[in-house]
Motif scaffolding. Structure first.
Motif, mmCIF file in Angstrom:
data_model
loop_
_atom_site.group_PDB
_atom_site.id
_atom_site.type_symbol
_atom_site.label_atom_id
_atom_site.label_comp_id
_atom_site.label_asym_id
_atom_site.label_seq_id
_atom_site.Cartn_x
_atom_site.Cartn_y
_atom_site.Cartn_z
ATOM 1 N N ASN A 185 0.826 -1.211 0.000
ATOM 2 C CA ASN A 185 0.000 0.000 0.000
ATOM 3 C C ASN A 185 0.858 1.259 0.000
ATOM 4 O O ASN A 185 0.509 2.259 -0.631
ATOM 5 N N GLU A 186 1.983 1.203 0.709
ATOM 6 C CA GLU A 186 2.868 2.364 0.793
ATOM 7 C C GLU A 186 3.584 2.639 -0.520
ATOM 8 O O GLU A 186 3.726 3.795 -0.941
ATOM 9 N N ILE A 187 4.066 1.575 -1.172
ATOM 10 C CA ILE A 187 4.900 1.785 -2.359
ATOM 11 C C ILE A 187 4.086 1.846 -3.648
ATOM 12 O O ILE A 187 4.590 2.312 -4.673
ATOM 13 N N TRP A 188 2.843 1.392 -3.619
ATOM 14 C CA TRP A 188 2.027 1.388 -4.831
ATOM 15 C C TRP A 188 1.948 2.776 -5.489
ATOM 16 O O TRP A 188 2.156 2.895 -6.704
ATOM 17 N N PRO A 189 1.641 3.843 -4.724
ATOM 18 C CA PRO A 189 1.586 5.173 -5.362
ATOM 19 C C PRO A 189 2.924 5.607 -5.951
ATOM 20 O O PRO A 189 2.959 6.383 -6.920
ATOM 21 N N LEU A 190 4.040 5.110 -5.393
ATOM 22 C CA LEU A 190 5.359 5.476 -5.907
ATOM 23 C C LEU A 190 5.613 4.889 -7.286
ATOM 24 O O LEU A 190 6.319 5.492 -8.102
ATOM 25 N N VAL A 191 5.046 3.727 -7.548
ATOM 26 C CA VAL A 191 5.348 3.035 -8.805
ATOM 27 C C VAL A 191 4.211 3.121 -9.824
ATOM 28 O O VAL A 191 4.401 2.773 -10.994
ATOM 29 N N THR A 192 3.023 3.580 -9.393
ATOM 30 C CA THR A 192 1.885 3.671 -10.317
ATOM 31 C C THR A 192 1.243 5.053 -10.361
ATOM 32 O O THR A 192 0.411 5.316 -11.226
ATOM 33 N N ASP A 193 1.601 5.932 -9.399
ATOM 34 C CA ASP A 193 0.964 7.259 -9.257
ATOM 35 C C ASP A 193 -0.516 7.151 -8.900
ATOM 36 O O ASP A 193 -1.272 8.118 -9.089
ATOM 37 N N GLN A 194 -0.938 6.011 -8.385
ATOM 38 C CA GLN A 194 -2.328 5.825 -7.973
ATOM 39 C C GLN A 194 -2.368 5.064 -6.655
ATOM 40 O O GLN A 194 -1.486 4.244 -6.378
ATOM 41 N N PRO A 195 -3.395 5.316 -5.826
ATOM 42 C CA PRO A 195 -3.544 4.516 -4.606
ATOM 43 C C PRO A 195 -4.004 3.109 -4.951
ATOM 44 O O PRO A 195 -4.614 2.883 -6.002
ATOM 45 N N LEU A 196 -3.708 2.160 -4.077
ATOM 46 C CA LEU A 196 -4.113 0.777 -4.289
ATOM 47 C C LEU A 196 -5.440 0.532 -3.596
ATOM 48 O O LEU A 196 -5.587 0.796 -2.402
ATOM 49 N N HIS A 197 -6.416 0.045 -4.327
ATOM 50 C CA HIS A 197 -7.733 -0.229 -3.770
ATOM 51 C C HIS A 197 -7.965 -1.735 -3.710
ATOM 52 O O HIS A 197 -7.678 -2.461 -4.660
ATOM 53 N N MET A 254 12.403 -0.449 -10.733
ATOM 54 C CA MET A 254 11.429 -0.709 -9.673
ATOM 55 C C MET A 254 12.137 -1.075 -8.377
ATOM 56 O O MET A 254 11.789 -0.606 -7.289
ATOM 57 N N ARG A 255 13.146 -1.936 -8.486
ATOM 58 C CA ARG A 255 13.898 -2.353 -7.308
ATOM 59 C C ARG A 255 14.542 -1.153 -6.612
ATOM 60 O O ARG A 255 14.519 -1.050 -5.376
ATOM 61 N N LYS A 256 15.099 -0.219 -7.394
ATOM 62 C CA LYS A 256 15.763 0.950 -6.810
ATOM 63 C C LYS A 256 14.764 1.870 -6.120
ATOM 64 O O LYS A 256 15.034 2.409 -5.045
ATOM 65 N N ILE A 257 13.588 2.059 -6.740
ATOM 66 C CA ILE A 257 12.563 2.918 -6.139
ATOM 67 C C ILE A 257 12.171 2.393 -4.756
ATOM 68 O O ILE A 257 12.091 3.143 -3.772
ATOM 69 N N ILE A 258 11.957 1.072 -4.676
ATOM 70 C CA ILE A 258 11.527 0.479 -3.411
ATOM 71 C C ILE A 258 12.666 0.491 -2.391
ATOM 72 O O ILE A 258 12.458 0.804 -1.213
ATOM 73 N N ALA A 259 13.883 0.176 -2.843
ATOM 74 C CA ALA A 259 15.029 0.170 -1.930
ATOM 75 C C ALA A 259 15.265 1.559 -1.351
ATOM 76 O O ALA A 259 15.528 1.707 -0.140
ATOM 77 N N ASP A 260 15.176 2.599 -2.190
ATOM 78 C CA ASP A 260 15.362 3.973 -1.716
ATOM 79 C C ASP A 260 14.268 4.350 -0.718
ATOM 80 O O ASP A 260 14.535 5.019 0.299
#
Length: 296
Positions: A185-197, A254-260
């Motif tokens: 839920n936390e990282i979904w907006p970072l990788v999709t620009d949308q909240p996860l429902h 994707m891996r770098k976005i989440i790791a950061d």
């Protein structure tokens, strides 16, 4: 309105639904029968720790409250894993046939049943989908057929095959909504620009078709959550796995976005994750079935 009561339409809709759990797993390149290989040890620990045993007792108590008896009963446990239910069933006096396909889980299951009476548990290391029920002599052979959170249930044909094995009761549990995972839920907006429902899952097909086909059953929907602490590295791999389940491309970017994100949000290197959701349980009473209304 007539379509609401047309079982054939509901069967087709379930079979063709691209958003079922098993469809998503296959599209993500995950073999449902081997999906727990890498986390067998962790799953086994969670199944037999204090919280895991409480959960098992809670479900078994519910079954017993509905009239299920285990002493001298025959039970088919489909997707037995490391014995989270096989073991307490056998400890209550049942003879259990446990179907499991994951080699690491089978090894753990074999270890977990070592204290039981010889031949009380029979392990069948085969996919239930590949078993010829009639040839195996399993037609109405078991007092209880038990299927807990197992992707073997994916359309009405699979349910019908499961029911074929049951003489008195059949228990099936499934998620009611998509799995909730706090880190995803936390990282979904970072990788999709949308909240996860969260979205409904196929439990509705099961309950409605049981109703249309004249089965008697008890159902229960509960909300269950659990927390766990992982290292940043473990959390990263788990998040990537869940993103694959959601059919997102998992690459180095994707891996770098989440790791950061993990480094910034969890500077201690320890990540506490809350996961769970709503889960449905249904106990089908084969002896109470109205044979005049059943449609095959």
């Amino acid at each position: 309105m007539n379509e609401f009561f047309n079982a054939a339409i509901w069967e087709k809709a379930w079979k063709n639904d691209a958003n079922t759990v098993i469809s998503k797993m296959r599209k993500a390149g995950i073999d449902p029968s081997r999906s727990f290989d890498q986390k067998a040890e962790a799953f086994n620990e969670q199944s037999f720790n204090e919280e895991g045993r409480k959960r098992s007792r809670r479900i078994i108590n519910w079954l017993e409250g509905q009239g299920v008896r285990f002493e001298h009963a025959s039970v088919l446990d489909i997707g037995a894993a490391s014995g989270v239910f096989t073991v307490p069933f056998a400890e209550r006096g049942a003879a259990v046939t446990a179907i499991e396909t994951s080699p690491p889980l089978i090894e753990l299951l074999d270890y977990n049943i070592a204290h039981l009476t010889k031949h009380q548990v029979k392990i069948v290391p085969e996919r239930f989908e590949d078993i010829d029920v009639a040839a195996r002599g399993w037609n109405q052979a078991f007092d209880l057929v038990f299927v807990s959170m197992c992707p073997v249930v994916h359309d009405w044909d699979s349910v019908n095959k499961i029911l074929q094995c049951a003489r008195q009761f059949c228990y099936i549990s499934m998620p009611v909504n998509t799995h909730e995972h706090s880190l995803v839920n936390e990282i979904w907006p970072l990788v999709t620009d949308q909240p996860l429902h969260s979205k409904p899952t196929e439990m509705a097909y099961l309950l409605h078709l049981l109703y249309l086909k004249g089965y008697a059953y008890e159902s229960l929907i509960t909300r269950e959550t659990k927390s766990k602490e992982l290292s940043a590295e473990e959390a990263l791999e788990e998040a990537l796995t869940w993103l694959r389940h959601h059919r997102l491309p998992v690459d180095e970017r994707m891996r770098k976005i989440i790791a950061d994100y993990l480094e910034q949000a969890y500077p201690s290197g320890k990540v506490v994750i809350e996961e769970g959701g709503r889960f449905g349980k249904v106990l089908i009473r084969l002896q109470d079935q109205n044979m005049y209304t059943r449609e095959n």
